[in-house]
Enzyme design. Structure first.
Site, mmCIF file in Angstrom:
data_model
loop_
_atom_site.group_PDB
_atom_site.id
_atom_site.type_symbol
_atom_site.label_atom_id
_atom_site.label_comp_id
_atom_site.label_asym_id
_atom_site.label_seq_id
_atom_site.Cartn_x
_atom_site.Cartn_y
_atom_site.Cartn_z
ATOM 1 N N ARG A 173 -5.433 2.739 11.778
ATOM 2 C CA ARG A 173 -5.187 1.305 11.915
ATOM 3 C C ARG A 173 -6.233 0.621 12.783
ATOM 4 O O ARG A 173 -6.283 -0.605 12.824
ATOM 5 C CB ARG A 173 -3.805 1.057 12.526
ATOM 6 C CG ARG A 173 -2.653 1.391 11.601
ATOM 7 C CD ARG A 173 -1.344 1.113 12.290
ATOM 8 N NE ARG A 173 -0.207 1.534 11.486
ATOM 9 C CZ ARG A 173 0.701 0.717 10.982
ATOM 10 N NH1 ARG A 173 0.591 -0.570 11.159
ATOM 11 N NH2 ARG A 173 1.709 1.177 10.289
ATOM 12 N N ARG A 180 2.699 -9.331 13.466
ATOM 13 C CA ARG A 180 2.104 -8.112 12.904
ATOM 14 C C ARG A 180 0.826 -8.439 12.138
ATOM 15 O O ARG A 180 -0.156 -7.694 12.198
ATOM 16 C CB ARG A 180 3.101 -7.408 11.976
ATOM 17 C CG ARG A 180 4.255 -6.753 12.712
ATOM 18 C CD ARG A 180 5.299 -6.225 11.755
ATOM 19 N NE ARG A 180 4.875 -5.010 11.082
ATOM 20 C CZ ARG A 180 5.543 -4.434 10.088
ATOM 21 N NH1 ARG A 180 6.663 -4.987 9.649
ATOM 22 N NH2 ARG A 180 5.107 -3.335 9.534
ATOM 23 N N ARG A 185 15.672 -5.979 9.187
ATOM 24 C CA ARG A 185 15.141 -5.234 10.331
ATOM 25 C C ARG A 185 14.316 -6.151 11.232
ATOM 26 O O ARG A 185 13.692 -7.104 10.757
ATOM 27 C CB ARG A 185 14.245 -4.081 9.847
ATOM 28 C CG ARG A 185 15.003 -2.958 9.198
ATOM 29 C CD ARG A 185 14.138 -1.713 9.015
ATOM 30 N NE ARG A 185 12.758 -2.017 8.677
ATOM 31 C CZ ARG A 185 11.999 -1.239 7.922
ATOM 32 N NH1 ARG A 185 12.478 -0.135 7.403
ATOM 33 N NH2 ARG A 185 10.758 -1.542 7.661
ATOM 34 N N LYS A 216 0.822 -1.217 0.000
ATOM 35 C CA LYS A 216 0.000 0.000 0.000
ATOM 36 C C LYS A 216 0.853 1.263 0.000
ATOM 37 O O LYS A 216 0.470 2.277 -0.565
ATOM 38 C CB LYS A 216 -0.994 -0.001 1.160
ATOM 39 C CG LYS A 216 -0.391 -0.023 2.545
ATOM 40 C CD LYS A 216 -1.494 -0.113 3.601
ATOM 41 C CE LYS A 216 -0.915 -0.129 5.001
ATOM 42 N NZ LYS A 216 -0.108 -1.333 5.292
ATOM 43 N N ARG A 224 13.213 -8.571 2.723
ATOM 44 C CA ARG A 224 13.601 -7.160 2.690
ATOM 45 C C ARG A 224 14.899 -6.934 3.463
ATOM 46 O O ARG A 224 15.151 -7.581 4.479
ATOM 47 C CB ARG A 224 12.488 -6.277 3.276
ATOM 48 C CG ARG A 224 11.229 -6.309 2.448
ATOM 49 C CD ARG A 224 10.371 -5.069 2.577
ATOM 50 N NE ARG A 224 9.831 -4.824 3.898
ATOM 51 C CZ ARG A 224 8.707 -4.139 4.111
ATOM 52 N NH1 ARG A 224 8.025 -3.662 3.095
ATOM 53 N NH2 ARG A 224 8.261 -3.927 5.330
#
Length: 214
Positions: free
Chosen positions: A88, A171, A160, A13, A127
């Site tokens: 959120r 998450r 990370r 997004k 990532r």
């Protein structure tokens, strides 16, 4: 044109929000960027936000709402804006609705970028971020020329904490529990649109611009 981007962490997004902002010449407002800037600068908000983000938890509403509403009152938001990473939760959404109503405004579009959980886990665990300049890469989709070394500054690349598979799973769990209800909230408001986030980035963007018009 006031747009909210919805979707799980890693659904893409943010990428779409940046493309929308560029095409329609409206600011891209990312709470993630605001948090990261505060963390990098070692502010009190940044320290608080980091303790939650490192565990894959959502930053509490009171740390977020005033910050975002203040941002929306700035001059560059007069033509509209694209919100990425906020709201959120339902309380955040309600606070945003109330804040906009007090200004005689309302949201125009809520766009949900839909991607299955397993796709997201695969995406995010690949990532890598540069410890020097903060540039981000992906070991499959956007690798560096030299493995483990940033193309821009030569810094070391790291996975990370919030991209580690176990954190991503947490998450996603938090997302489904707390953020998924926003789909219902904006459906009831009559502004929700869903796009398939598993296809090519440009195809996702085409679907988005078809919804927004022009």
């Amino acid at each position: 044109m006031k747009i909210i981007m919805l979707g799980a962490p890693g659904a893409g997004k943010g990428t779409q929000a940046k493309k929308i902002a560029a095409k329609y010449e409206i600011p891209h407002i990312s709470t993630g960027d605001i948090f990261r800037a505060n963390i990098k600068n070692g502010t009190e908000l940044g320290k608080k936000a980091k303790t939650y983000m490192d565990q894959g938890l959502l930053v509490p509403d009171e740390l977020v709402v005033d910050l975002v509403v203040d941002r929306l009152n700035q001059d560059d938001c007069k033509k509209g804006f694209v919100l990425d990473g906020f709201p959120r939760t339902i309380p955040q959404a309600e606070a945003l609705t109330e804040a906009l109503q007090s200004l005689g405004q309302s949201m125009d579009f809520a766009i949900d970028v839909n991607v299955p959980d397993q796709n997201i886990i695969n995406r995010m665990s690949g990532r890598r971020a540069c410890v020097g300049c903060g540039a981000t890469y992906h070991i499959v989709y956007a690798p560096t020329k030299t493995e483990g070394i940033c193309d821009h500054c030569g810094g070391e690349l790291i996975l990370r904490d919030d991209d580690k598979p176990e954190t991503v799973e947490n998450r996603l769990k938090v997302y489904h529990e707390q953020t998924q209800p926003l789909i219902d909230y904006y459906t009831k408001a009559g502004i929700l649109h869903t796009v398939d986030g598993t296809v090519d980035i440009e195809d996702v963007f085409k679907a988005v611009t078809d919804i927004l018009g022009a």
